[in-house]
Design an enzyme around this catalytic site. Structure first.
Site, PDB file in Angstrom:
ATOM      1  N   CYS A   1     -16.433  -9.807   5.124  1.00 31.54           N
ATOM      2  CA  CYS A   1     -15.779  -8.527   4.870  1.00 31.54           C
ATOM      3  C   CYS A   1     -14.515  -8.758   4.048  1.00 31.54           C
ATOM      4  O   CYS A   1     -13.714  -9.629   4.387  1.00 31.54           O
ATOM      5  CB  CYS A   1     -15.411  -7.843   6.185  1.00 31.54           C
ATOM      6  SG  CYS A   1     -16.801  -7.666   7.336  1.00 31.54           S
TER       7      CYS A   1
ATOM      8  N   CYS B   1     -19.675   1.421   8.234  1.00 26.58           N
ATOM      9  CA  CYS B   1     -18.985   0.751   9.342  1.00 26.58           C
ATOM     10  C   CYS B   1     -17.767   1.621   9.646  1.00 26.58           C
ATOM     11  O   CYS B   1     -16.858   1.730   8.807  1.00 26.58           O
ATOM     12  CB  CYS B   1     -18.576  -0.655   8.937  1.00 26.58           C
ATOM     13  SG  CYS B   1     -17.563  -1.522  10.143  1.00 26.58           S
TER      14      CYS B   1
ATOM     15  N   CYS C   1       0.146   4.910   6.944  1.00 29.71           N
ATOM     16  CA  CYS C   1      -0.499   4.697   8.245  1.00 29.71           C
ATOM     17  C   CYS C   1       0.496   4.000   9.171  1.00 29.71           C
ATOM     18  O   CYS C   1       0.967   2.898   8.877  1.00 29.71           O
ATOM     19  CB  CYS C   1      -1.754   3.851   8.086  1.00 29.71           C
ATOM     20  SG  CYS C   1      -2.929   4.503   6.861  1.00 29.71           S
TER      21      CYS C   1
ATOM     22  N   CYS D   1     -19.454  -6.803   3.221  1.00 25.70           N
ATOM     23  CA  CYS D   1     -18.781  -5.566   3.601  1.00 25.70           C
ATOM     24  C   CYS D   1     -17.446  -5.512   2.875  1.00 25.70           C
ATOM     25  O   CYS D   1     -16.789  -6.545   2.708  1.00 25.70           O
ATOM     26  CB  CYS D   1     -18.568  -5.519   5.116  1.00 25.70           C
ATOM     27  SG  CYS D   1     -17.704  -4.043   5.716  1.00 25.70           S
TER      28      CYS D   1
ATOM     29  N   CYS E   1       0.837  -1.200   0.000  1.00 24.24           N
ATOM     30  CA  CYS E   1       0.000   0.000   0.000  1.00 24.24           C
ATOM     31  C   CYS E   1       0.873   1.252   0.000  1.00 24.24           C
ATOM     32  O   CYS E   1       1.885   1.323   0.710  1.00 24.24           O
ATOM     33  CB  CYS E   1      -0.924  -0.005   1.213  1.00 24.24           C
ATOM     34  SG  CYS E   1      -2.058   1.408   1.265  1.00 24.24           S
TER      35      CYS E   1
ATOM     36  N   ARG F   1     -18.509  -3.438  17.510  1.00 26.71           N
ATOM     37  CA  ARG F   1     -17.716  -4.607  17.155  1.00 26.71           C
ATOM     38  C   ARG F   1     -16.422  -4.635  17.945  1.00 26.71           C
ATOM     39  O   ARG F   1     -15.596  -3.719  17.840  1.00 26.71           O
ATOM     40  CB  ARG F   1     -17.439  -4.599  15.648  1.00 26.71           C
ATOM     41  CG  ARG F   1     -16.755  -5.854  15.142  1.00 26.71           C
ATOM     42  CD  ARG F   1     -16.919  -6.000  13.640  1.00 26.71           C
ATOM     43  NE  ARG F   1     -18.318  -6.215  13.324  1.00 26.71           N
ATOM     44  CZ  ARG F   1     -18.980  -5.591  12.345  1.00 26.71           C
ATOM     45  NH1 ARG F   1     -18.371  -4.707  11.604  1.00 26.71           N
ATOM     46  NH2 ARG F   1     -20.245  -5.858  12.131  1.00 26.71           N
TER      47      ARG F   1
ATOM     48  N   CYS G   1       0.244   0.223  10.337  1.00 21.06           N
ATOM     49  CA  CYS G   1      -0.145  -0.803   9.370  1.00 21.06           C
ATOM     50  C   CYS G   1       1.048  -1.511   8.745  1.00 21.06           C
ATOM     51  O   CYS G   1       1.913  -0.875   8.109  1.00 21.06           O
ATOM     52  CB  CYS G   1      -1.008  -0.176   8.271  1.00 21.06           C
ATOM     53  SG  CYS G   1      -1.663  -1.415   7.120  1.00 21.06           S
TER      54      CYS G   1
END
Length: 336
Positions: free
Chosen positions: A91, A184, A51, A124, A47, A256, A54
């Protein structure tokens, strides 16, 4: 809810807070059911974003192997297996900055979603930033809910991510709402934030109109090679307090209990369920992090006398209060 209200709740004596949240939970979710969700990384690593929590960022030497978009039949096998073990929401996450209409990868994802949506589960996806047209096409393909976490407060966010902004996140959420998908949206505890940062995040999320359909509360799983690899574990009592305040602030959402459960005792998870959590990610892996085994989760739910929520693939997105302004700020057609 505004920050001062959230702070007053958070500061209550522990048992008083969870007694209050329990009353709200029972008023809105009286059937003692927990939704089981399976999360699959359909495209891992590489990616472009930075972040700092991550392991999938290409900027860090985390040891995560870059993998291309999975073949559709592989994803269908995993989806069918999830359904057979009791998951009612499937998901799919991809390590991208976002998706753009007209590209091959977006068309491939749409094709995958159409097939997964035939299995009778809620669908999702989390694919990064979305424009309004892409959001509409995802909804038409069969997406029930779109995950796009805010992670932390607007004030702390620049300390965690520099490659995109908080407003970028809010813009995607508005596009999802306008397209008629459920939102979400939650956050991560343990990013070096203060309690005020956590409550500011919740202030923003609870002000959405319509409010999110589900709110994941994650505890940081420090990943080797990332800037936050040495961050300490979140205090379990702080986690329970955040679950309780979230339940009160967003009473109709599924709250969640998400990443970090491998570091929680059964007793701490039980307190989270009592305080208002009613959904978990289910399966041995969450994207690149470990998760409790299916057998362990089933045993815990049995001990607690909790049943599992039935799937609702035709789930309607929460309705906006048209006496209130749309929030986040309106990004296009479809607002009240």
């Amino acid at each position: 809810m505004i920050l001062s209200e959230l702070q007053a709740l958070y500061d209550l004596p522990f048992f008083e807070l969870i007694q209050r949240s329990r009353k709200v939970h029972e008023a809105n979710w009286p059937d003692a059911e927990v939704q089981l969700c399976t999360l699959l990384s359909i495209k891992t690593g590489g990616c472009s974003e930075d972040c700092s929590y991550c392991a999938q960022s290409a900027r860090y030497n985390s040891g995560v192997q870059i993998e291309r978009l999975m073949e559709k039949e592989q994803i269908m096998e995993r989806a069918r297996a999830a359904r057979e073990t009791g998951s009612t929401r499937f998901c799919m996450g991809a390590a991208w900055r976002g998706v753009r209409g007209g590209t091959q990868r977006f068309e491939q994802v749409l094709d995958i979603i159409k097939d997964v949506s035939t299995l009778g589960m809620e669908v999702c996806v989390t694919l990064g930033e979305l424009g309004p047209e892409e959001a509409v096409r995802l909804r038409e393909a069969g997406v029930t809910a779109y995950n796009h976490n805010l992670d932390t407060s607007p004030e702390h966010y620049p300390n965690i991510v520099s490659s995109h902004t908080y407003d970028d996140r809010l813009r995607t959420i508005r596009n999802v709402q306008d397209a008629g998908m459920s939102v979400c949206c939650g956050g991560i505890l343990g990013l070096g934030e203060t309690i005020t940062d956590r409550l500011r995040m919740l202030e923003v999320i609870s002000s959405f109109n319509p409010q999110p359909e589900s709110v994941p509360i994650n505890s940081l799983m420090p990943m080797p090679g990332t800037p936050l690899a040495e961050n300490p574990q979140v205090d379990p009592f702080d986690l329970v307090r955040m679950i309780a305040v979230t339940r009160i602030a967003i009473p109709k959402a599924k709250v969640r209990l998400s990443a970090g459960r491998t570091r929680l005792s059964d007793e701490t998870q039980a307190m989270c369920f009592f305080a208002g959590a009613n959904s978990i990610f289910y399966g041995d892996k969450l994207l690149t992090a470990k998760n409790p085994s299916v057998e362990k989760d089933r045993a815990l739910l049995t001990k607690l006398g909790l049943s599992t929520l039935a799937p609702n693939p035709s789930l309607e997105a929460p309705t906006a209060d048209c006496d209130m302004p749309a929030s986040p700020a309106c990004a296009g057609a479809g607002c009240c």
